[in-house]
Design an enzyme around this catalytic site. Sequence first.
Site, PDB file in Angstrom:
ATOM      1  N   GLU A 159       0.685  -1.403  -0.118  1.00 35.97           N
ATOM      2  CA  GLU A 159       0.241   0.487   0.139  1.00 35.97           C
ATOM      3  C   GLU A 159       1.336   1.646  -0.135  1.00 35.97           C
ATOM      4  OE1 GLU A 159      -2.845  -0.500   3.031  1.00 35.97           O
ATOM      5  OE2 GLU A 159      -3.579  -2.367   2.667  1.00 35.97           O
ATOM      6  N   ASN A 200       2.055  -5.052  -3.478  1.00 40.36           N
ATOM      7  CA  ASN A 200       0.870  -5.813  -2.391  1.00 40.36           C
ATOM      8  C   ASN A 200       0.151  -3.947  -2.992  1.00 40.36           C
ATOM      9  OD1 ASN A 200      -1.234  -7.311  -2.712  1.00 40.36           O
ATOM     10  ND2 ASN A 200      -1.090  -6.599  -0.158  1.00 40.36           N
ATOM     11  N   HIS A 236     -10.429  -5.907  -2.309  1.00 35.54           N
ATOM     12  CA  HIS A 236     -11.328  -5.292  -1.132  1.00 35.54           C
ATOM     13  C   HIS A 236     -12.526  -4.193  -2.078  1.00 35.54           C
ATOM     14  CE1 HIS A 236      -9.148  -6.772   2.119  1.00 35.54           C
ATOM     15  NE2 HIS A 236      -7.931  -6.154   1.316  1.00 35.54           N
ATOM     16  N   GLU A 264      -6.480 -10.171  -1.134  1.00 41.02           N
ATOM     17  CA  GLU A 264      -7.520  -9.791  -0.513  1.00 41.02           C
ATOM     18  C   GLU A 264      -8.557  -9.721  -0.450  1.00 41.02           C
ATOM     19  OE1 GLU A 264      -5.552  -7.070   1.546  1.00 41.02           O
ATOM     20  OE2 GLU A 264      -3.297  -7.372   2.044  1.00 41.02           O
ATOM     21  N   ASP A 266     -12.401  -9.196  -0.819  1.00 40.88           N
ATOM     22  CA  ASP A 266     -13.560  -9.357  -0.039  1.00 40.88           C
ATOM     23  C   ASP A 266     -14.474  -8.780  -1.068  1.00 40.88           C
ATOM     24  OD1 ASP A 266     -12.528  -6.869   0.557  1.00 40.88           O
ATOM     25  OD2 ASP A 266     -12.501  -8.449   3.148  1.00 40.88           O
TER      26      ASP A 266
END
Length: 465
Positions: A159, A200, A236, A264, A266
């Site tokens: 990030e 990432n 996300h 990740e 979701d």
Amino acid sequence: MARRTWQAGISAMVTALGVVAITLTNAPEAAAASPLRDLAAAKGVYFGTAATVGELNDSAYKALGAREADMMTPGNEMKWDTTEPNRGQFNFGPGDAVVAAATAANQRVRGHTLVWHSQTPNWVQNLPATELRQAMVDHITTEVNHYEGKLYAWDVVNEAFSEDGTRRQSFWQQKLGDGYIAEAFRAARAADPAVKLYYNDYNTDGVGAKSDAVYNMVKSFLQQGVPIDGVGLQAHLIVGQVPGSMRQNIQRFVDLGVEVAITELDIRMPTPATAAKLATQASDYKAAADACLAVAGCVGITTWGLSDKYSWIPSVFPGEGAALPFDDALQAKPAYDALNRAYGGTGSTPTSTTTPTTPTTPTGGAKSCTASYAIVSQWQGGFQGEVKVTAGGSAVTAWTVTWTFPNGQSVSSVWNASVVTSGSGVTAKNLNYNGRLDPGAGTAFGFLGSWNSANGIPSVACTAS
Ligand code: 9MR
């Protein structure tokens, strides 16, 4: 391993005997029961999930992860605040515990994460530039050495970009300047020549200013010989908003010469879930999975947890959640069915008979709530706890959670609640922004605690008004 050998045997047979292959791949009964990890392996990719050591104490949840996933990411246990809480004092106990559980379940592990602006202790953030650079290299060297040979990949830097594609103005960036990311990758490669090194980030799933910036960085790393093997797209996502350019974005990174993973995944929605939202979510899961599975070089998909029981979403986005493929009771949702089909299975009819309720105007019903307590991560003498609070069938405006620690543990700091303690007794009340909950909606608060001989889970009680 037996599983891999068996699959290798089948594919050899497929090559030699095309007719047999057709018979095998057309057998729907066999595919119907297939967990995602088996479907993934048959495609030469993986299906992974993330879990914390605390979540792995839930044996039913642990078993679900072992059944479905062949890749594991520790949710918190390899982050700096756990692994080097004080300079030069390393704590790999929690991370080792996740690796041990993964190994026992025949899962590989993605290491997450070495250099991040979050979950990094104050002692790091307060260092002057020259010392910070050395502390970064020392941290990477020691942690990557510790796990050498045990991991599939490392998220080396996490990030580091802002939404507009400029560098995030973190303490790393401000003190060390643009070069710190390449330095981190070089230090990681020096410590383990074989592990895959990933950059990432989130909101880099589709083509846009932020993913363009990552693309340009990876391109220049490859040109300059900075070691980088992969790009992690966190994904996300929000129901109804899967970027249409996800496949194209994945393809352009692969074309550069790195692999890509969805790291990740979701897909959150406003809660409570309804049948319509769950149906949209299912097609969103399919779209995200298809985008990866369509590109050779997209090596696998990891969801950030498997069940809504343990998602990070409600505590960070109040009023949102239900983001994962299994519900709170570990029953498959339509999203699981869609994911299973995307991976080439025939899907599984969701076993849940819970019909999502449409919120009704709460008038006068008895107000109630339930709470669940979990250890998010634990280390010698300390731990991070999380309590989830869920309203009953009526809306509530305030809640109180109480428990008594069974082993003399204590609470040291708290977020998203106010806590009063008396001996081993703890009373936690909502703050002004998280007391109101719609029927069935949830929120969560967290705390740091200390323990000595044992760290047993207390029973918690919840009252609402
Ligand atoms: O799932 C993690 C949660 O338990 C932590 O409280 C949170 C703190 O930042 O980090 C969560 O995981 C994050 C991941 O490490 C990086 N991408 C975003 C994830 C969700 O916040």
